[in-house]
Structure formats: structure tokens, C-alpha cells
Scaffold this active site. Structure first.
Site, PDB file in Angstrom:
ATOM      1  N   LYS A 245      26.017  33.698  38.440  1.00 44.57           N
ATOM      2  CA  LYS A 245      26.973  32.802  39.124  1.00 44.57           C
ATOM      3  C   LYS A 245      27.250  31.575  38.268  1.00 44.57           C
ATOM      4  CE  LYS A 245      28.229  34.877  41.349  1.00 44.57           C
ATOM      5  NZ  LYS A 245      28.224  36.126  41.927  1.00 44.57           N
TER       6      LYS A 245
ATOM      7  N   GLU B 151      21.032  36.913  39.585  1.00 40.97           N
ATOM      8  CA  GLU B 151      22.309  36.651  40.247  1.00 40.97           C
ATOM      9  C   GLU B 151      22.648  35.158  40.164  1.00 40.97           C
ATOM     10  OE1 GLU B 151      24.759  38.210  41.116  1.00 40.97           O
ATOM     11  OE2 GLU B 151      25.799  36.976  42.576  1.00 40.97           O
TER      12      GLU B 151
ATOM     13  N   ASN C 175      48.918  48.845  35.603  1.00 40.91           N
ATOM     14  CA  ASN C 175      47.528  48.383  35.599  1.00 40.91           C
ATOM     15  C   ASN C 175      46.694  49.440  34.903  1.00 40.91           C
ATOM     16  OD1 ASN C 175      48.058  46.132  37.070  1.00 40.91           O
ATOM     17  ND2 ASN C 175      47.161  46.862  38.979  1.00 40.91           N
ATOM     18  N   GLY C 176      45.780  49.013  34.062  1.00 43.82           N
ATOM     19  CA  GLY C 176      44.884  49.968  33.421  1.00 43.82           C
ATOM     20  C   GLY C 176      45.054  49.986  31.913  1.00 43.82           C
TER      21      GLY C 176
ATOM     22  N   LYS D 151      38.747  40.228  39.338  1.00 43.41           N
ATOM     23  CA  LYS D 151      37.972  40.487  40.553  1.00 43.41           C
ATOM     24  C   LYS D 151      37.545  41.940  40.662  1.00 43.41           C
ATOM     25  CE  LYS D 151      36.225  39.605  44.593  1.00 43.41           C
ATOM     26  NZ  LYS D 151      34.913  38.936  44.575  1.00 43.41           N
TER      27      LYS D 151
ATOM     28  N   ARG E 176      42.368  38.012  41.831  1.00 39.08           N
ATOM     29  CA  ARG E 176      41.781  38.980  40.924  1.00 39.08           C
ATOM     30  C   ARG E 176      41.647  38.440  39.503  1.00 39.08           C
ATOM     31  NH1 ARG E 176      42.330  44.460  42.235  1.00 39.08           N
ATOM     32  NH2 ARG E 176      42.449  44.645  44.458  1.00 39.08           N
TER      33      ARG E 176
ATOM     34  N   GLU F 182      29.410  32.514  35.294  1.00 45.90           N
ATOM     35  CA  GLU F 182      30.769  32.921  35.660  1.00 45.90           C
ATOM     36  C   GLU F 182      31.673  31.727  35.931  1.00 45.90           C
ATOM     37  OE1 GLU F 182      30.892  37.065  38.092  1.00 45.90           O
ATOM     38  OE2 GLU F 182      29.753  35.476  39.043  1.00 45.90           O
TER      39      GLU F 182
ATOM     40  N   TRP G 119      46.228  41.211  33.341  1.00 45.54           N
ATOM     41  CA  TRP G 119      44.934  40.829  32.771  1.00 45.54           C
ATOM     42  C   TRP G 119      44.867  41.579  31.450  1.00 45.54           C
ATOM     43  CZ3 TRP G 119      40.126  42.975  31.430  1.00 45.54           C
ATOM     44  CH2 TRP G 119      39.056  42.078  31.351  1.00 45.54           C
TER      45      TRP G 119
ATOM     46  N   CYS H 148      45.037  44.303  37.160  1.00 39.89           N
ATOM     47  CA  CYS H 148      45.342  43.206  38.075  1.00 39.89           C
ATOM     48  C   CYS H 148      46.323  43.610  39.139  1.00 39.89           C
ATOM     49  CB  CYS H 148      45.762  42.003  37.269  1.00 39.89           C
ATOM     50  SG  CYS H 148      44.249  41.296  36.681  1.00 39.89           S
TER      51      CYS H 148
ATOM     52  N   HIS I 183       6.382  35.806  26.642  1.00 43.39           N
ATOM     53  CA  HIS I 183       6.752  36.855  25.684  1.00 43.39           C
ATOM     54  C   HIS I 183       8.049  36.519  24.963  1.00 43.39           C
ATOM     55  CE1 HIS I 183       3.494  39.346  27.124  1.00 43.39           C
ATOM     56  NE2 HIS I 183       3.836  39.001  28.349  1.00 43.39           N
TER      57      HIS I 183
HETATM   58  N1  GLU Z   1      46.739  47.352  29.464  1.00 46.29           N
HETATM   59  C1  GLU Z   1      47.842  46.617  29.981  1.00 46.29           C
HETATM   60  C2  GLU Z   1      48.108  45.362  29.175  1.00 46.29           C
HETATM   61  O1  GLU Z   1      47.293  44.888  28.450  1.00 46.29           O
HETATM   62  C3  GLU Z   1      47.727  46.327  31.462  1.00 46.29           C
HETATM   63  C4  GLU Z   1      46.685  45.302  31.793  1.00 46.29           C
HETATM   64  C5  GLU Z   1      46.473  45.103  33.286  1.00 46.29           C
HETATM   65  O2  GLU Z   1      45.877  45.995  33.918  1.00 46.29           O
HETATM   66  O3  GLU Z   1      46.839  44.041  33.801  1.00 46.29           O
HETATM   67  O4  GLU Z   1      49.167  44.818  29.255  1.00 46.29           O
END
Ligand code: GLU
Length: 609
Positions: free
Chosen positions: A486, A482, A99-100, A604, A27, A489, A74, A2, A505
Site C-alpha cells: 500500500k 500488504e 484494450n489489451g 485497477k 482504473r 503504491e 493505459w 483500461c 539474515h
Molecule cells: N496496447 C494498447 C496500447 O498501448 C492498448 C492499451 C490499453 O489497454 O489501454 O495502446
């Protein structure tokens, strides 16, 4: 995955950080936090929920200080909660946003516990702050400690570290998660997306994979993976309009649906001349790279994947080149066959989609003749690393559910079809017809938007439904997919799409009065077959909503509501039929009262795998 914002300035930065987080809200996230250094002390405020809650908390108890970091999280490891929200701290010295995903976090956690560190969250991120703290015991400074730390991390990170004992410095590192440095006058900034920093600067440098940088008020020093000093080119932001503004619209999604004529006009600008699509739409070197292409491999995720699926019909049918389309997360983990003279096409709104990026890198190793990305974000990883780029110019898309990016992707892929067709089996007449169709798209989309009121009324039928089925044939099958995506989502209604020939089928078993069936039925050569499919549903008591060409001779009755769609040619039909489906999902979500722009659990830009 995020948002990250950081600042080092003479003035107090909390407000800049919060504004930056607000600009990244689109996001999707579950919690937010900020930490600043003031008079040698580190102070932190975190909240679950919206950035506004954090802003309110700071209103009550303001945070002073010129060096700070902020984050919208996130959650990937550990539930969304205040204790798991970033920034994370090691004692009262080090604060980190990330992030990650750190894939080897469990091993590192054990090691750090062995060294006496106490963990206060369930996140993978917390290992970063303790590692930095540990490395600082032997490293000459924060930069060296972060460099030593990232060497031990496996996975993806964009991270910013501050240390209260070294109060005028941010150290940032990037691997797999984008980070940009924003240059001010006597102050500097970092963020995961330049959008966050537009109120304070328009001059940016994008970090590359493996880069670590140290940012002070007056200086920025960047080092590559091996620790060598490097220069990353400074660029002025090309973002022309302020994406942070919803204008007269209630939601970004609606605004973006209505922006489609403008976005399409912009994407076509300067790319069609003398009744043909110019190769230069795909970059300066495109003519040379496209001319020998005989096979196209498209890689994408989510909505972009649907755009790619539609393009397969066009490339094979009209351009005379073979085409495969695959979801990036599948492609990257299987052994695939490389056809001679193959072009790899990636489609990604953000240009940072982790799986798509990894698939592209893999394809390069495999020896694809060329790589092309269809992308909306200048300076993003996919744009930088691909041989060619079709820049979408759709403008910033804030709503998590993609709308204008999808239709602009379709336009770009239709251009690619014409460009490749010229070197293969497409007649000059068809090239001209496609060019003409492209040029009349903005006006036709405008007409299709005229269906808004009728669709708002129709949406009421869906409010109490839990499921829906979407049907289409040929290049309208991906459009049905799609449409279903939508609806899922943003309204959380379970929706599935089928190629209508597949009905008997299996899915026909689901048909009853509680299962609305949405049919996309342009006036093409498959219309008669589609009409038979409609009869199959009608015979089982299903309730149908048919989006049909005004000339398609469908009539509304007790079991079928027909929504007449403006007549359009076959090249633009998928794009035009997308519009009413976007509006349908929007209005259903409105009635259901969901968070249209930030649907639950979604982000996002998916920068983790
Ligand atoms: N992996 C991290 C967490 O869970 C970072 C998440 C993120 O990218 O916001 O806190």
C-alpha cells in the site's frame, strides 16, 4: 486494459461516452479519446492526461453524432501521447478502440506496410484498424471484416470498430479483455465494464471469449468464435449503489477504507447460521465439491496474493488441509505438481485479472477436483468459468489501491477455512469461534478506524523518508507485505516486508535512523519472539512504529512509537491490523501530494499479462 465505451443512438452520444470514461477513470490511464460519426464524417478528439481535459476540449469544440466510441488508454506499446491515444483510424473511414495487447503486431505491421498502409502511432492497436480496412475490400460488411481481422490477431483484445460509411453500427470483439453490451430503448451501448453504462441502462449481456457482436440502435447479434449466432443471457445489473460518487470523502480510497464495516457485514449476510459457516456461501453445488478436498492451491496477484498468503496459515493450522499459494504469472508458466483431491482457489477483485484467469484455465486442464473463485464482480470471467464462486459483495472498489476488497477477501478465506475445516480436522468449537469472530468483525473494524487521527499525525514522520521496512510474523507477515505494498503504491516510498525472523539474515544491514520500521504485533504466541526482533532493531538505532495489542506491554520511548490496536481474537487479527496500515499509507500519500486514487503507472484491473 483500461476503459472502452461505445454507443449507437439517435441522440448525440459524446456526453454519454465522456461520462462513461469518467466512471472508468479509477482504473488508471494516461490519455483519453473519442470518435463519433456525424453526417457521414468521422471526427476524433484525443488528449493526454485526464478525461476532464478531453471533456474541456469537447466543451470548446463539441462533437455531434449518434454513433461513437471512446477510450482511456493505459499504454503498453508506445509512450503516452496524443498520437498514441485511441481511437486509432485507418484513413478517414475506420476508427478503433482496443484494450489489451496484440502480440503479433510487429509481423502484421510489416505485412500492412507492404500493402501500402501508413502508420501514425507506435501502438500495437493500429494494426487492427488497417486490417479491418484491408479486409473490407473483400468482405461483405463490417462484421465480416472484423471477424476476418480477429482471426489474424494473437494476444488479448476487447475492441470496438466503427466505419463512417456504415454509420449506425458498432462491431465489437472480445478475447481476453472483458466487454459488455448494454441495452437501451432504441439505443444500445458497449463498454469494458458495466459501471460505465449505469446512467443509461441496467440491462447487460456479457460477451464470452471469442465472441464478435454487431450492435445497432435496435438490434444486437452475437457470434461465437466459429461465427455461429449465439445468445448471451441478458441480466439486470446487481450493482446497487452509485460507485461514481465520493460522497463526503476526499478520495475513493478513504471512502472505501471507511466502507469496510458495511462491506464486511454484507459479505457475511446469509452465510453464517447456527454458529457455522454455510457451504452455500461458495455456491449451490459447494457442499458436494468441498467435502473431499485435502489440498488447496491458491492463485492470485498483488493484494489478493497477500490475502491468499494469510489463508495458507489458517488452512494448514486450523482446517488441517495442506495449502500452496502462488503468484498467478508464475504458476501459469511452470509445471506444477497436482496433489489428489485438490481445490484451486483464485482470488481477484475484478474477476478479469489476465494471469489469474489463465492460471485457472490451466488448472482445469490439469484435472483439479474443483475450482473456486473469490471475486467481487458478478458476471466476470472468473465467476463464469469457475465451478464455485464466493461473491465478495464488497461493492465497487474505485481506488486503484485495494482496501475493502482485501479485508473482504480475508473474511471469505476465513469462511473457506471453516467450511473446509468441518470436512477435515476442525473441532465444532473452533468452527463456532470462527463464526462468532466473523460476526463481530464489522464492529471491531469500526473501532480500528478510530485510530485515524493518531495515524494522520504519525504519517508526518514518513513524509521525508525514501524507504520503510515492515515486519510481521505468522499470519501477520502477509499483512506486513500488504502494508508495504500500500505504501509503495500510493506514496511511492520504497517499502519492503520481512517475516521478522528473517531480520538477521540480511535486512538488519539496512537499519539506521533514516529507515522507519513498522511492526505489526498482535498479542499472539509469537509476541515474545517479535519482541526480541524489536530489540534487534532498537540496538541498531532504528526508529520503530509498533502496532500492538493494547495488552501487549509495549511502551513508547525515544526509539519506538507504540500505536495501541483494539484487542481482538486470533481469527480476525490479520484483518484488524490491516486497517491502521491502510490509513498510514493514505495519510502519507496525502502529505506527499500524490494522486491517491490513481497512482502513477498503475491500473485497477490488470487484464493483460
Ligand atoms: N496496447 C494498447 C496500447 O498501448 C492498448 C492499451 C490499453 O489497454 O489501454 O495502446
Amino acid at each position: 486494459m483500461c476503459g472502452i465505451v461505445g454507443a449507437v443512438a439517435q441522440r448525440d452520444v459524446a456526453e454519454i461516452l465522456i461520462e462513461g470514461l469518467k466512471r472508468l477513470e479509477y482504473r488508471g490511464y494516461d490519455s483519453a479519446g473519442v470518435a463519433v460519426i456525424h453526417q457521414g464524417e468521422l471526427t476524433r478528439t484525443r488528449r493526454v492526461g485526464k478525461v476532464q481535459e478531453l471533456a474541456d476540449a469537447l466543451q470548446t469544440a463539441p462533437l455531434a453524432g449518434g454513433t461513437g466510441i471512446a477510450h482511456t488508454r493505459w499504454a503498453t506499446h508506445g509512450e503516452p501521447s496524443e498520437r498514441n491515444a485511441h481511437p486509432h483510424q485507418s484513413g478517414s473511414d475506420i476508427a478503433v478502440v482496443h484494450n489489451g495487447i496484440i502480440e503479433n503486431h510487429a509481423k502484421l505491421r510489416e505485412m500492412l506496410k507492404g500493402l501500402g498502409y501508413q502508420f501514425n502511432s507506435d501502438t500495437d492497436t493500429e494494426v487492427i484498424c488497417h486490417l479491418v480496412d484491408h479486409e473490407l475490400k473483400s468482405a461483405p460488411g463490417l462484421l465480416a471484416a472484423v471477424q476476418a481481422t480477429v482471426k489474424q490477431l494473437e494476444g488479448a483484445y476487447g475492441t470496438v470498430v466503427i466505419d463512417r460509411r456504415d454509420p449506425e453500427r458498432l462491431v465489437v470483439a472480445r478475447s481476453g479483455s472483458p466487454l459488455v453490451i448494454g441495452f437501451g430503448l432504441g439505443e444500445n451501448f458497449v463498454a469494458s465494464d458495466q459501471l460505465a453504462l449505469l446512467p443509461v441502462t441496467r440491462t447487460f449481456a456479457f460477451l464470452e471469449e471469442g465472441d464478435v457482436a454487431e450492435v445497432t440502435r435496435r438490434e444486437v447479434h452475437i457470434y461465437d468464435l466459429d461465427g455461429n449466432p449465439v445468445v448471451r443471457e441478458k441480466k439486470e445489473s446487481e450493482i446497487t449503489h452509485d460507485a461514481g460518487d465520493k460522497g463526503e470523502y476526499r478520495h475513493y480510497m478513504l471512502k472505501e477504507i471507511y466502507e469496510q464495516p458495511m462491506a464486511l457485514a454484507r459479505t457475511l449476510e446469509g452465510r453464517i447460521a447456527q454458529q457455522r459457516v454455510l457451504d452455500s456461501a461458495f455456491g449451490d453445488n459447494a457442499a458436494e465439491l468441498l467435502k473431499d478436498i485435502k489440498h488447496v492451491q491458491i492463485i492470485a496477484c498483488g493484494t489478493s496474493y497477500h490475502a491468499g498468503m494469510a489463508a495458507r496459515y489458517w488452512l494448514e493450522d486450523w482446517a488441517g488441509v495442506s495449502c500452496n499459494v502462488e503468484i498467478a504469472s508464475e504458476f501459469r508458466y511452470r509445471k506444477s505438481h497436482l496433489f489428489p483431491n485438490s481445490l484451486l482457489v483464485t482470488i481477484s477483485q475484478s474477476g478479469e485479472t489476465a494471469d489469474t484467469l489463465a492460471a485457472m484455465r490451466l488448472a482445469k486442464e490439469m484435472g483439479y477436483k474443483a475450482t473456486l473463485t473469490i471475486c467481487n464482480a458478478p458476471g466476470s470471467s472468473l465467476v463464469r468459468e469457475s465451478d464455485m464462486a464466493y461473491m465478495m459483495k464488497a461493492g465497487a472498489e474505485i481506488g486503484v489501491a485495494s482496501t475493502k476488497a482485501f479485508t473482504v477477501q480475508l473474511a471469505g478465506l476465513l469462511m473457506l477455512t471453516a467450511a473446509l475445516g468441518r470436512y477435515n480436522s476442525m473441532s465444532v468449537e473452533m468452527q463456532a469461534a470462527i463464526a462468532q469472530s466473523l460476526q463481530s468483525m464489522p464492529a471491531k473494524v469500526e473501532q480500528a478506524l478510530g485510530l485515524d487521527d493518531a495515524i494522520a499525525e504519525l504519517a508526518e514522520d514518513f513524509a521525508d523518508k525514501s524507504h520503510a521496512l515492515f515486519l510481521g510474523r505468522g499470519d501477520q507477515y502477509p499483512i506486513a507485505m500488504e502494508g508495504a505494498l500500500k505504501l509503495k503504491e500510493i506514496s511511492y516510498i520504497h517499502a519492503e516486508a520481512y517475516a521478522s525472523g528473517e531480520l538477521k539474515h540480511g535486512p538488519l544491514a539496512l537499519i539506521d535512523a533514516d529507515m522507519p520500521v513498522i511492526v505489526v504485533a498482535p498479542n499472539n504466541e509469537l509476541l515474545e519472539k517479535l519482541k526480541s526482533n524489536v530489540e534487534e532493531v532498537r540496538a541498531r538505532g532504528g526508529l520503530m512504529y509498533v502496532f500492538a495489542d493494547v495488552d501487549a506491554e509495549f511502551a513508547s520511548d525515544d526509539t519506538m512509537k507504540v500505536i495501541p490496536v483494539p484487542h481482538c481474537d486470533e481469527f480476525m487479527a490479520p484483518l484488524i491490523y490491516t486497517i491502521p496500515l491502510q490509513l498510514l499509507s493514505y495519510h502519507v500519500a496525502l502529505i506527499k501530494g500524490t494522486d491517491v486514487d490513481q497512482p502513477r503507472n498503475l491500473a485497477k484491473s490488470v487484464t493483460v499479462e
